[in-house]
Design a protein around this motif. Structure first.
Motif, short mmCIF file in Angstrom:
data_model
loop_
_atom_site.label_atom_id
_atom_site.label_comp_id
_atom_site.label_asym_id
_atom_site.label_seq_id
_atom_site.Cartn_x
_atom_site.Cartn_y
_atom_site.Cartn_z
N PHE A 313 -25.22 69.05 41.47
CA PHE A 313 -23.99 69.57 42.06
C PHE A 313 -22.80 69.03 41.28
CE2 PHE A 313 -24.34 65.44 43.98
CZ PHE A 313 -23.04 65.02 44.24
N ALA A 314 -21.61 69.47 41.64
CA ALA A 314 -20.40 69.02 40.97
C ALA A 314 -19.30 68.74 41.98
CB ALA A 314 -19.93 70.06 39.95
N PHE A 315 -18.34 67.93 41.56
CA PHE A 315 -17.15 67.73 42.39
C PHE A 315 -15.93 67.56 41.50
CE2 PHE A 315 -18.49 63.31 41.67
CZ PHE A 315 -17.28 62.66 41.41
N ASP A 316 -14.77 67.91 42.06
CA ASP A 316 -13.50 67.68 41.39
C ASP A 316 -12.93 66.34 41.85
OD1 ASP A 316 -13.61 70.21 40.22
OD2 ASP A 316 -12.54 71.14 41.90
N PHE A 317 -12.33 65.62 40.92
CA PHE A 317 -11.53 64.47 41.32
C PHE A 317 -10.25 64.99 41.99
CE2 PHE A 317 -14.09 62.71 37.85
CZ PHE A 317 -14.53 61.52 38.41
N LYS A 318 -9.61 64.14 42.76
CA LYS A 318 -8.39 64.55 43.46
C LYS A 318 -7.34 65.01 42.46
CE LYS A 318 -6.25 59.94 43.55
NZ LYS A 318 -5.72 58.87 44.40
N GLU A 319 -6.46 65.87 42.94
CA GLU A 319 -5.41 66.38 42.08
C GLU A 319 -4.56 65.22 41.55
OE1 GLU A 319 -1.88 69.79 42.18
OE2 GLU A 319 -3.08 69.36 43.97
N GLY A 320 -4.25 65.27 40.28
CA GLY A 320 -3.46 64.21 39.68
C GLY A 320 -4.28 63.16 38.95
N THR A 321 -5.59 63.22 39.08
CA THR A 321 -6.46 62.28 38.35
C THR A 321 -6.30 62.51 36.85
OG1 THR A 321 -8.07 62.18 40.15
CG2 THR A 321 -8.84 61.54 37.95
N THR A 322 -6.12 61.42 36.12
CA THR A 322 -5.91 61.53 34.68
C THR A 322 -7.25 61.50 33.93
OG1 THR A 322 -5.76 59.14 34.32
CG2 THR A 322 -3.72 60.32 34.93
N ALA A 323 -7.20 61.89 32.67
CA ALA A 323 -8.39 61.84 31.83
C ALA A 323 -8.87 60.40 31.66
CB ALA A 323 -8.11 62.48 30.47
N ASP A 324 -7.93 59.45 31.59
CA ASP A 324 -8.31 58.04 31.45
C ASP A 324 -9.02 57.54 32.70
OD1 ASP A 324 -7.26 57.87 28.93
OD2 ASP A 324 -5.35 56.98 29.55
N GLN A 325 -8.55 57.94 33.88
CA GLN A 325 -9.22 57.53 35.11
C GLN A 325 -10.63 58.12 35.18
OE1 GLN A 325 -6.05 58.95 37.73
NE2 GLN A 325 -5.86 56.88 38.57
N SER A 326 -10.76 59.39 34.79
CA SER A 326 -12.08 60.01 34.77
C SER A 326 -13.00 59.27 33.81
CB SER A 326 -11.94 61.48 34.36
OG SER A 326 -13.21 62.07 34.16
N ALA A 327 -12.52 58.95 32.63
CA ALA A 327 -13.35 58.26 31.65
C ALA A 327 -13.77 56.89 32.17
CB ALA A 327 -12.59 58.12 30.33
N ARG A 328 -12.86 56.14 32.83
CA ARG A 328 -13.22 54.83 33.38
C ARG A 328 -14.30 54.97 34.45
NH1 ARG A 328 -7.65 53.71 33.17
NH2 ARG A 328 -7.39 53.99 35.43
N PHE A 329 -14.21 56.02 35.26
CA PHE A 329 -15.24 56.25 36.27
C PHE A 329 -16.61 56.38 35.63
CE2 PHE A 329 -17.89 59.40 38.46
CZ PHE A 329 -18.05 58.80 39.70
N PHE A 330 -16.74 57.24 34.64
CA PHE A 330 -18.04 57.46 34.00
C PHE A 330 -18.50 56.23 33.22
CE2 PHE A 330 -16.57 61.86 34.57
CZ PHE A 330 -17.68 62.39 35.22
N ASN A 331 -17.58 55.56 32.58
CA ASN A 331 -17.96 54.43 31.73
C ASN A 331 -18.39 53.21 32.52
OD1 ASN A 331 -17.50 55.79 29.34
ND2 ASN A 331 -15.39 55.08 29.14
#
Length: 395
Positions: A313-331
């Motif tokens: 499945f997939a989900f969106d991060f909340k509106e306003g989430t930056t690419a850096d925040q997304s990368a930190r989540f995965f890393n």
């Protein structure tokens, strides 16, 4: 009567029982439960007359062995097909299925949600063969008729769609396609033959990336194609002409995985729902895309046409989430591996950028998104891993 006939002859068996018994006949192999792994190229004939007649069951390793035949028979039974053939990967299965029913000058309709490598094949290989490819809104349903041309000969469907998990009204699309004699192809990897029966919905060629849930252990590349009576001659002919053959050890592992596919899928679903129930309350999470959820736009179609759901499945991060925040989540994830594919015992995660991947339709705003495959770990541990990743990414 052989050993398997004594067990199953004349019985209307349930899916779990079919998985345990299909594609094997101990009576053919001295009573051994599993079919042998046959490594073969040359097959000998007893005499010139037999060789000339073409009547011998096996003629050459590339054209089938007891090992490949066992898996093909199992897929044929599971899919309710006229026949099945194996491919070297899911993408190879897509390509073979398409080429088996397309010719120069044909018009081919593909949903805008199709798997990325399927689109690449359609955009790079098919035009060189003078096949006209057109992408369509997956929500069209019976209105797909508006896109038909005099040379429309095939329609592709995929449900749920890759990355966005949109559902399609497959019976309505198939009925429309049948009206002009077009062949219907479906990528059914997400649900597997256990949770969706494409041929019963009007599909002619049911495609699986057996790499995923059929194999189930992240160690084999495999594809399967199951054909209706209409599509079987073309598939069988092309498969032979292309010289496609899957290695016997890979086929054996697929047969082995097939036996436990039902219990694995049940656990994948159970774990997935536990993770999703937790994600719903996270402030970092926006929309969750999973058709088994009652709140999902495609839930009604899923409930009508499918008997279960898998672990992707997939989900969106909340509106306003930056690419850096997304990368930190995965890393900072520990138990979720960063890797393509899915369907194995392990949990996986990949970042998804939805903007720009479609050509016929528009998708949601440019949110940072994630695709998760929930494996067979304890969901409590997976939730803890996600929690620490959210905290490190958003604090």
């Amino acid at each position: 009567m052989d050993l398997m006939q004594k067990k199953t002859s004349g019985k209307n068996l349930q899916p779990d029982t079919v998985l345990a018994h299909t594609g094997r006949d101990p009576g053919d192999f001295h009573g051994f439960v599993n079919p042998p792994v046959v490594h073969a190229s040359t097959v000998l004939y007893p005499d010139v007359e037999t060789m000339a007649s073409g009547g011998q069951r096996y003629s050459y390793g590339r054209r089938g062995t007891p090992t490949t035949e066992a898996l093909e028979n199992a897929i044929t039974e599971l899919e309710g097909a006229a026949g099945s053939r194996l491919a070297n990967s899911g993408l190879n299965a897509v390509a073979l299925a398409c080429l088996s029913c397309l010719k120069a000058g044909d018009h081919f309709l593909i949903p805008d949600t199709a798997y990325g490598p399927t689109r690449h094949f359609a955009d790079t290989v098919l035009p060189n063969l003078n096949v006209v490819v057109e992408y369509y809104d997956p929500a069209l349903g019976e209105n797909i008729r508006s896109l038909f041309r005099p040379n429309t000969t095939a329609v592709f469907v995929e449900a749920p769609g890759s990355l966005t998990f949109e559902m399609q009204d497959i019976p309505a699309i198939a009925d429309a396609a049948k009206g002009i004699g077009a062949t219907v192809l479906m990528d059914n990897t997400w649900a597997s033959p256990l949770y969706c029966k494409p041929l019963e919905l009007g599909v002619d060629l049911s495609i699986q990336a057996g790499t995923k849930y059929i194999v189930g252990h992240s160690d084999v590349m495999l594809g399967t194609i199951a054909a209706s009576a209409k599509a079987w001659p073309g598939l069988n002919s092309l498969h032979g002409a292309m010289g496609v053959h899957v290695a016997p050890d890979d086929v054996y592992l697929a047969l082995r995985g097939l036996r436990t596919m039902s219990v694995r899928l049940e656990r994948h679903y159970k774990n997935t729902m536990a993770v999703i129930d937790w994600l719903r309350d996270r402030p970092e999470v926006g929309a969750i895309r999973y058709p088994a959820l009652e709140t999902d736009p495609g839930h009604a179609i899923w409930k009508r046409d499918f008997s279960g759901a898998s672990g992707l499945f997939a989900f969106d991060f909340k509106e306003g989430t930056t690419a850096d925040q997304s990368a930190r989540f995965f890393n900072t994830l520990n138990l979720f591996g960063l890797g393509f594919s899915w369907g194995g015992f392990e949990s996986l995660a990949i970042p998804v950028k939805l903007k720009g991947i479609r050509t016929a339709t528009q998708v949601a705003p440019n949110f940072q998104s994630a695709r998760l495959h929930i494996g067979l770990e304890d969901p409590k541990d997976l939730i803890s891993d996600l929690e620490q990743a959210f905290e490190k990414a958003f604090t």
